[in-house]
Every structure is written in C-alpha cells, then in structure tokens.
Write an enzyme that holds these catalytic residues in place. Structure first.
Site: not given
Length: 302
Positions: A172, A244, A247, A270, A279
């Site tokens: 990103k 996703h 992932r 991230h 998570y």
C-alpha cells in the site's frame, strides 16, 4: 471550485502525494461523488468550500439507511481525509467532519483456513491443465508469503531473490518491502516459471510479470478471486474465502507457531502493530495455552 474539479484535484493528490493504489482512489472518489450527487438534489450552490456540518450530518443520516455501520465508518473516514486535504491546500479553514462521529463497530476477526483445508484446496488443482502449475504457485505464494492480492499480481521476475530467500513486493502507498520466501514456495514457483511460463507467448509490456494469463498478460485481481472460488467449490469448502483469507491464515499460523508479532508485522507490511494485533484475537485457546506453558507462575509441576 465545484465538486467535479475538487474530486479530480483530490485524485491527483492521492496518487502523487500519498501514493495510494488505484483501487483506494476509486473508492474515495466514489464516496465523494455520492455526496456531490446527494447535494445536487437539494442545493446545487453548496460547494466543497461552503458545505457545513449540518449538510454532512443529513447525508450520513440518509447513508445509514442503505449501508452497514462498517461501510458508513469507512465513508466518514474518507470524507474527513478529503476536507483535511482542502485545509492543507488553503481552500478551507475548518473540517466540517471534525465533530461527526463514526458508528461503533466491533472488531471483525479475519476468516482463516486450517493447514488441512489449505492442503485440500491445493490438491484440487488440475495439474494436467496448462494453468495448473501456475495456480498452484499462486496459492503457495499467497499462503507462503502472506501477500495481498495486489502484491501478488504485480510480482515481477526481477523481484525474485531466491538465492537470498526473499521477494520484493510493492504494498500500500507504493511502499516496497522484502518478504521471506520458503523452500517449498520457491520450488513451486520455479516449476511454473521454468517449465510452463518459458513456453508461453508473452505480450509486449508484460515480460517481467511473474503470473500471466493464457494471452501472456498480467493477471487481474478478479481472476485470482475466480481461481480460489472455483477451487473452494471443488473442495466442498463452506467458508466464504478470498485471496485475503490466505494472508490471514499465513499470519495466524505463524502466531500459533510461536512467531514474534513484530516479525509478522514486518512480513505483512502493516504500518501499525495495532493492525497486526487482530490476529491475537483469532485463537483465544492458543493464547491460554501459551500462558500456561510459558508463565513461571502458571506451570503445573508433574
């Protein structure tokens, strides 16, 4: 400045200054266009510079009737960003969204697959077909490296550093990072790359992309979704999965295996550790086991 020009300028800012992806720019622009269309029905004289909190509150009130709280929160966040941009460019002195709160939403836990479920999915790939080795390499890379789908389809031959055990991906905001890649993933990527891809006709301008379609062009996001959906149907998997999901499974399985959260954060790309911390909530039983196993006061003597 009217809404059309403001949105166009903001698109340029998001692309050049913030380095956002085309998908993010499209989503933010779509939300702003919804606002502009809504305002045009009541008062076409309201511009990005003159709009007030009351106008926006009414828009969000109407929006809440047709979108869920999560989408509503995303749109509110996007609008705040747009008006901050106008302040930055000296078009406004204030942000009319400052006192507008987002709806309270619970943290959505990501869907994951077990190792057996992933194994089952991959076993359903028809390796007798030309695209079989490619599809296996795609799933192994998604799960083995924890990539976003956009990172996968933009992966290039020149990004592969197999001797060093890394690949370079563009995440990103066009931020690049090195992600470790394991021997098994390297094995399946090499089978596709050296035995299948070398015999394909490759379209001009697509020579460096790793994963190609039958016409020798870069794969699309939609095609990756389709590949996974079809495999899920063949495997009889009832879960609603997407690229996703691999992932999420990558991160969850690393955490359950004892990996450090900061290391997982770096691999996933991230920006904030808070994003990775989701998570920690996926498997509470695992966390309980960790406490009993590692805390000196919780160990039970045999």
């Amino acid at each position: 400045m009217n809404w059309k020009q403001a949105i166009k300028d903001y698109q340029h800012y998001m692309k050049i200054e913030r380095g956002l992806s085309d998908n993010s720019i499209f989503a933010y622009s779509k939300d702003l266009t919804k606002l502009a269309d809504y305002l045009s029905e009541f008062d076409s004289a309201i511009t990005p510079m003159s709009i007030q909190k009351e106008n926006l509150q009414q828009f969000i009130y109407e929006l809440a009737k047709v979108v869920n709280p999560r989408s509503q929160a995303r749109i509110i966040s996007g609008l705040k960003g747009f008006f901050n941009y106008l302040i930055f460019e000296d078009y406004r002195k204030d942000n009319p969204m400052d006192l507008i709160e987002s709806p309270k939403i619970g943290r959505k836990l990501p869907d994951t697959l077990s190792f057996d479920e992933i194994d089952n999915l991959i076993s359903k790939i028809d390796l007798s077909k030309a695209e079989g080795e490619r599809n296996r390499a795609i799933l192994e890379t998604l799960y083995g490296c924890g990539l976003r789908v956009s990172e996968l389809i933009n992966l290039k031959l020149s990004n592969l550093y197999f001797d060093e055990g890394f690949i370079q991906v563009t995440g990103k905001g066009n931020k690049q990072r090195f992600v470790p890649i394991g021997p098994m993933t390297i094995k399946y990527v090499n089978i596709y790359k050296n035995q299948m891809r070398t015999h394909m006709p490759i379209a001009i301008g697509h020579e460096d992309f790793l994963f190609l379609n039958r016409r020798g062009k870069q794969l699309t996001r939609a095609m990756i979704f389709t590949i996974i959906k079809r495999l899920a149907e063949k495997a009889g998997l009832q879960k609603n999965i997407s690229p996703h999901t691999f992932r999420h499974s990558f991160a969850t399985h690393l955490l359950e295996g004892g990996a450090d959260l900061r290391a997982i954060q770096q691999m996933l790309g991230h920006e904030s550790i808070t994003t990775t911390e989701v998570y920690m909530h996926v498997n509470r039983k695992y966390l309980s086991d960790v406490l009993v196993m590692h805390h000196p006061r919780q160990k039970i003597n045999d």
